[in-house]
Design a protein around this motif. Sequence first.
Motif, PDB file in Angstrom:
ATOM      1  N   GLY A  81      41.060  78.857 121.849  1.00 25.27           N
ATOM      2  CA  GLY A  81      40.284  77.742 122.182  1.00 25.27           C
ATOM      3  C   GLY A  81      40.868  76.449 122.267  1.00 25.27           C
ATOM      4  O   GLY A  81      39.983  75.436 122.245  1.00 25.27           O
ATOM      5  N   ASN A  82      42.262  76.292 122.319  1.00 16.69           N
ATOM      6  CA  ASN A  82      42.684  75.026 122.371  1.00 16.69           C
ATOM      7  C   ASN A  82      42.751  74.547 123.829  1.00 16.69           C
ATOM      8  O   ASN A  82      42.974  73.301 124.052  1.00 16.69           O
ATOM      9  CB  ASN A  82      44.440  74.994 121.795  1.00 16.69           C
ATOM     10  CG  ASN A  82      44.513  75.482 120.360  1.00 16.69           C
ATOM     11  OD1 ASN A  82      43.702  74.957 119.511  1.00 16.69           O
ATOM     12  ND2 ASN A  82      45.509  76.102 120.043  1.00 16.69           N
ATOM     13  N   LEU A  83      42.829  75.441 124.649  1.00 15.29           N
ATOM     14  CA  LEU A  83      42.552  75.074 126.066  1.00 15.29           C
ATOM     15  C   LEU A  83      41.360  75.920 126.734  1.00 15.29           C
ATOM     16  O   LEU A  83      40.928  76.811 126.160  1.00 15.29           O
ATOM     17  CB  LEU A  83      43.737  75.740 126.935  1.00 15.29           C
ATOM     18  CG  LEU A  83      44.991  74.906 126.724  1.00 15.29           C
ATOM     19  CD1 LEU A  83      45.891  75.638 127.533  1.00 15.29           C
ATOM     20  CD2 LEU A  83      44.918  73.532 126.804  1.00 15.29           C
ATOM     21  N   GLY A 130      58.097  79.906 130.987  1.00 16.00           N
ATOM     22  CA  GLY A 130      56.934  79.512 131.874  1.00 16.00           C
ATOM     23  C   GLY A 130      55.964  80.397 132.542  1.00 16.00           C
ATOM     24  O   GLY A 130      55.223  79.865 133.390  1.00 16.00           O
ATOM     25  N   ALA A 131      55.973  81.689 132.087  1.00 15.81           N
ATOM     26  CA  ALA A 131      55.038  82.580 132.878  1.00 15.81           C
ATOM     27  C   ALA A 131      53.487  82.337 132.333  1.00 15.81           C
ATOM     28  O   ALA A 131      52.776  82.744 132.948  1.00 15.81           O
ATOM     29  CB  ALA A 131      55.440  84.070 132.380  1.00 15.81           C
ATOM     30  N   GLY A 132      53.551  81.640 131.265  1.00 11.23           N
ATOM     31  CA  GLY A 132      52.042  81.364 130.686  1.00 11.23           C
ATOM     32  C   GLY A 132      51.748  81.900 129.332  1.00 11.23           C
ATOM     33  O   GLY A 132      50.519  81.921 129.041  1.00 11.23           O
ATOM     34  N   LYS A 133      52.810  82.213 128.728  1.00 13.71           N
ATOM     35  CA  LYS A 133      52.464  82.986 127.543  1.00 13.71           C
ATOM     36  C   LYS A 133      51.499  82.045 126.397  1.00 13.71           C
ATOM     37  O   LYS A 133      50.517  82.395 125.857  1.00 13.71           O
ATOM     38  CB  LYS A 133      53.688  83.772 126.746  1.00 13.71           C
ATOM     39  CG  LYS A 133      54.213  84.626 127.736  1.00 13.71           C
ATOM     40  CD  LYS A 133      55.523  85.181 127.135  1.00 13.71           C
ATOM     41  CE  LYS A 133      56.783  84.234 127.253  1.00 13.71           C
ATOM     42  NZ  LYS A 133      57.310  83.931 128.416  1.00 13.71           N
ATOM     43  N   THR A 134      52.309  81.072 126.280  1.00 12.23           N
ATOM     44  CA  THR A 134      51.769  79.871 125.185  1.00 12.23           C
ATOM     45  C   THR A 134      50.431  79.586 125.692  1.00 12.23           C
ATOM     46  O   THR A 134      49.399  79.216 124.972  1.00 12.23           O
ATOM     47  CB  THR A 134      52.650  78.745 124.965  1.00 12.23           C
ATOM     48  OG1 THR A 134      53.933  79.224 124.492  1.00 12.23           O
ATOM     49  CG2 THR A 134      52.178  77.954 124.117  1.00 12.23           C
ATOM     50  N   THR A 135      50.130  79.148 127.109  1.00 14.44           N
ATOM     51  CA  THR A 135      49.096  78.992 127.623  1.00 14.44           C
ATOM     52  C   THR A 135      48.002  79.710 127.348  1.00 14.44           C
ATOM     53  O   THR A 135      46.912  79.543 127.219  1.00 14.44           O
ATOM     54  CB  THR A 135      49.178  78.860 129.099  1.00 14.44           C
ATOM     55  OG1 THR A 135      50.309  77.983 129.334  1.00 14.44           O
ATOM     56  CG2 THR A 135      47.971  78.023 129.907  1.00 14.44           C
ATOM     57  N   LEU A 136      48.395  81.332 127.582  1.00 14.13           N
ATOM     58  CA  LEU A 136      47.492  82.169 127.300  1.00 14.13           C
ATOM     59  C   LEU A 136      46.838  82.274 125.982  1.00 14.13           C
ATOM     60  O   LEU A 136      45.739  82.228 125.631  1.00 14.13           O
ATOM     61  CB  LEU A 136      48.003  83.623 127.633  1.00 14.13           C
ATOM     62  CG  LEU A 136      47.421  84.795 127.369  1.00 14.13           C
ATOM     63  CD1 LEU A 136      45.738  84.903 128.029  1.00 14.13           C
ATOM     64  CD2 LEU A 136      48.120  86.283 127.330  1.00 14.13           C
ATOM     65  N   PHE A 137      47.827  82.118 124.843  1.00 19.88           N
ATOM     66  CA  PHE A 137      47.223  82.017 123.444  1.00 19.88           C
ATOM     67  C   PHE A 137      46.479  81.033 123.230  1.00 19.88           C
ATOM     68  O   PHE A 137      45.603  81.024 122.321  1.00 19.88           O
ATOM     69  CB  PHE A 137      48.703  81.792 122.706  1.00 19.88           C
ATOM     70  CG  PHE A 137      49.360  83.092 122.511  1.00 19.88           C
ATOM     71  CD1 PHE A 137      48.962  84.472 122.937  1.00 19.88           C
ATOM     72  CD2 PHE A 137      50.689  83.175 122.222  1.00 19.88           C
ATOM     73  CE1 PHE A 137      49.578  85.395 122.954  1.00 19.88           C
ATOM     74  CE2 PHE A 137      51.239  84.275 122.162  1.00 19.88           C
ATOM     75  CZ  PHE A 137      50.994  85.488 122.358  1.00 19.88           C
ATOM     76  N   ASP A 138      46.825  79.714 123.963  1.00 20.33           N
ATOM     77  CA  ASP A 138      46.093  78.511 123.765  1.00 20.33           C
ATOM     78  C   ASP A 138      44.842  78.790 124.356  1.00 20.33           C
ATOM     79  O   ASP A 138      43.714  78.072 123.730  1.00 20.33           O
ATOM     80  CB  ASP A 138      46.583  77.373 124.444  1.00 20.33           C
ATOM     81  CG  ASP A 138      47.827  76.670 123.599  1.00 20.33           C
ATOM     82  OD1 ASP A 138      47.911  76.967 122.210  1.00 20.33           O
ATOM     83  OD2 ASP A 138      48.751  75.992 124.222  1.00 20.33           O
TER      84      ASP A 138
END
Length: 233
Positions: A50-52, A38-46
């Motif tokens: 450009g997915n987010l 939940g630290a935000g690794k996938t969010t960072l990649f997204d």
Amino acid sequence: MHVFNLKYKYKKAKDYVLNGVTFTLNTKKLNVIVGLNGAGKTTLFDCLTGNLTPETGEISLPDKKEMLYLTQNIFFSPEIKGKDFAKFVARLSGKKGSNQIDDYLDFLDSRERELMAHLWSMKIGKMSVGERKWLFITLLSSIERKLYIFDEPTSGVDPSSRLKIMNKFKKLIENQRICIISTHQLQDLSYIDSHLIFLHKGKVLYEGDFQDWLKLFNTINPDEAFARMIEQG
Ligand SMILES: Nc1ncnc2c1ncn2[C@@H]1O[C@H](COP(=O)(O)OP(=O)(O)OP(=O)(O)O)[C@@H](O)[C@H]1O
């Protein structure tokens, strides 16, 4: 190549997942994003791919077309076979006609060749988690891109296949490609020169050489260093 002051908050969420994330990619080492669940690794990649769309921040990376992003949950029908995935990869890489098993064997050692031959005609749904990951990473890393992002490429994979996967990253880096992965398998980083980016509470808590990070905590056990870094938070 860097990321500066990146901020991202999911709609309806109270807090920012990424709250001023700044780091520079190392082109000679494996760049590794670590952090708690939940630290935000996938969010960072997204955000990087450009997915987010981040709220603010500067991302200086190769063009999206020059990136390859392997997400944690890649879905393909369980009915398709290894060779069908290879055909898909060949289309992605623009190499027409390159969908014979021989096109993929050159860079594999003898055990990997056996594994490729075994998986070539096997349905994806019948492969083990580790076999599927190895196949996806092996085929996808044959596509030429400047930047490769792999989200938890070694989770659920046995030690010997993890070593094979880490060797794939080594080869990519030797070929002047830039690689970023996320992982919870910190012991794997002793196989490869790694640039650690430690995400915690929306910020980068540490950025630098993996071995130097271990020295900071006077340990050879990365899990211990991880726990202590979180405690110090
Ligand atoms: N679509 C979403 N909407 C709201 N919150 C989300 C969404 N996706 C993720 N989150 C939250 O954002 C935070 C970061 O999630 P993310 O998946 O980026 O973490 P992670 O570091 O990759 O975790 P893990 O190591 O468990 O894979 C988590 O608290 C998660 O619950």
